[in-house]
Write an enzyme that holds these catalytic residues in place. Structure first.
Site, mmCIF file in Angstrom:
data_model
loop_
_atom_site.group_PDB
_atom_site.id
_atom_site.type_symbol
_atom_site.label_atom_id
_atom_site.label_comp_id
_atom_site.label_asym_id
_atom_site.label_seq_id
_atom_site.Cartn_x
_atom_site.Cartn_y
_atom_site.Cartn_z
ATOM 1 N N CYS A 249 0.791 -1.090 0.023
ATOM 2 C CA CYS A 249 0.061 -0.108 0.150
ATOM 3 C C CYS A 249 0.869 1.386 -0.002
ATOM 4 O O CYS A 249 1.763 1.315 0.461
ATOM 5 C CB CYS A 249 -0.863 0.079 1.342
ATOM 6 N N CYS B 109 -6.385 -0.159 6.698
ATOM 7 C CA CYS B 109 -6.128 0.584 5.388
ATOM 8 C C CYS B 109 -7.171 1.428 4.957
ATOM 9 O O CYS B 109 -8.415 1.109 5.055
ATOM 10 C CB CYS B 109 -6.050 -0.626 4.293
ATOM 11 N N ASP C 133 0.380 4.000 1.614
ATOM 12 C CA ASP C 133 0.469 4.531 3.178
ATOM 13 C C ASP C 133 1.850 4.630 3.477
ATOM 14 O O ASP C 133 2.728 3.818 3.582
ATOM 15 C CB ASP C 133 -0.454 3.513 4.039
ATOM 16 N N ARG D 131 2.683 4.973 6.304
ATOM 17 C CA ARG D 131 3.468 4.207 7.564
ATOM 18 C C ARG D 131 3.765 2.912 7.273
ATOM 19 O O ARG D 131 4.184 2.181 8.422
ATOM 20 C CB ARG D 131 2.061 4.282 8.624
ATOM 21 N N HIS E 126 -2.139 -3.853 5.000
ATOM 22 C CA HIS E 126 -2.135 -3.460 6.249
ATOM 23 C C HIS E 126 -3.559 -3.277 7.175
ATOM 24 O O HIS E 126 -4.493 -2.713 6.342
ATOM 25 C CB HIS E 126 -1.234 -2.048 6.689
HETATM 26 CO CO CO Z 1 -3.504 1.355 2.884
#
Ligand code: CO
Length: 213
Positions: free
Chosen positions: A42, A101, A44, A46, A98
């Site tokens: 992803c 999400c 993302d 993090r 994750h």
């Molecule tokens: Co995500």
């Protein structure tokens, strides 16, 4: 100092540290790239693949998009996949999603989000396939996190449905496909599914006749 300039300053410090600790470091990476892993994760911020796996530059070939999807018409993903499998000859492909999400969460809602609707539509389809299993869960977080896991499994199957992967299975008995989920709460990755080279698919209609060429 403008905020973005700290990235350039930190970069200089990092380059100096690397060169000081290991004078041959950059030259070795210039000469060759031989990653054993393709990571599909992803976007993302993090979930940084190299940081959470303590791997170094040169070790993982990486593709990231919203909610770690393997969409069979996505030229970007397919180009990365073909290069990783046929040229770099990676041994393992990891799809790592994750918990929590935002992409999957958005797909579970009925919000109209514009162009991203079309991307998230792929996750809505995963929900529809597994709606019975998801809807019986008692709270929203559980339903979200189950869909996140099911979405990862679906993307692993999407990889196995490509002729790129099937041809590599036939030619060199690799790559292995691994579905993982990362927890933002404790930083731990949990393996949730795996497909080995040559495993049968969930439906034979996806298995290609791959003749010698
Ligand atoms: Co995500």
């Amino acid at each position: 100092m403008k905020e973005y300039e700290k990235l350039l300053i930190q970069n200089k410090a990092w380059a100096r540290q690397q060169a000081d600790a290991d004078p041959g470091y950059f030259q070795r990476l210039v000469d060759v790239q031989t990653p054993k892993y393709l990571w599909i994760g992803c976007s993302d911020s993090r979930v940084p693949p190299d940081k959470i796996t303590q791997t170094q530059p040169g070790e993982i070939f990486i593709h990231r998009n919203i909610a770690n999807l393997v969409v069979h018409t996505d030229l970007n993903l397919l180009s990365v996949l073909q290069y990783a499998v046929e040229v770099l000859k990676v041994e393992h492909i990891i799809v790592c999603g994750h918990y929590g999400c935002g992409g999957v969460k958005a797909a579970m809602s009925n919000k109209d989000l514009g162009i991203i609707n079309k991307w998230l539509r792929n996750i809505k389809d995963v929900y529809r396939y597994h709606q019975d299993e998801i809807d019986v869960l008692p709270n929203e977080d559980d339903r979200l996190n189950r869909l996140i896991e099911l979405n990862i499994s679906e993307q692993i199957m999407n990889l196995a449905k490509t002729s790129i992967v099937q041809r590599a299975w036939k030619d060199r008995k690799a790559p292995y496909l691994h579905g993982w989920v990362y927890s933002l709460n404790n930083g731990i990755i949990l393996p949730i599914c795996e497909i080995k080279p040559g495993d049968r698919l969930d439906h034979s209609i996806y298995e290609y006749d791959l003749n010698e060429d």
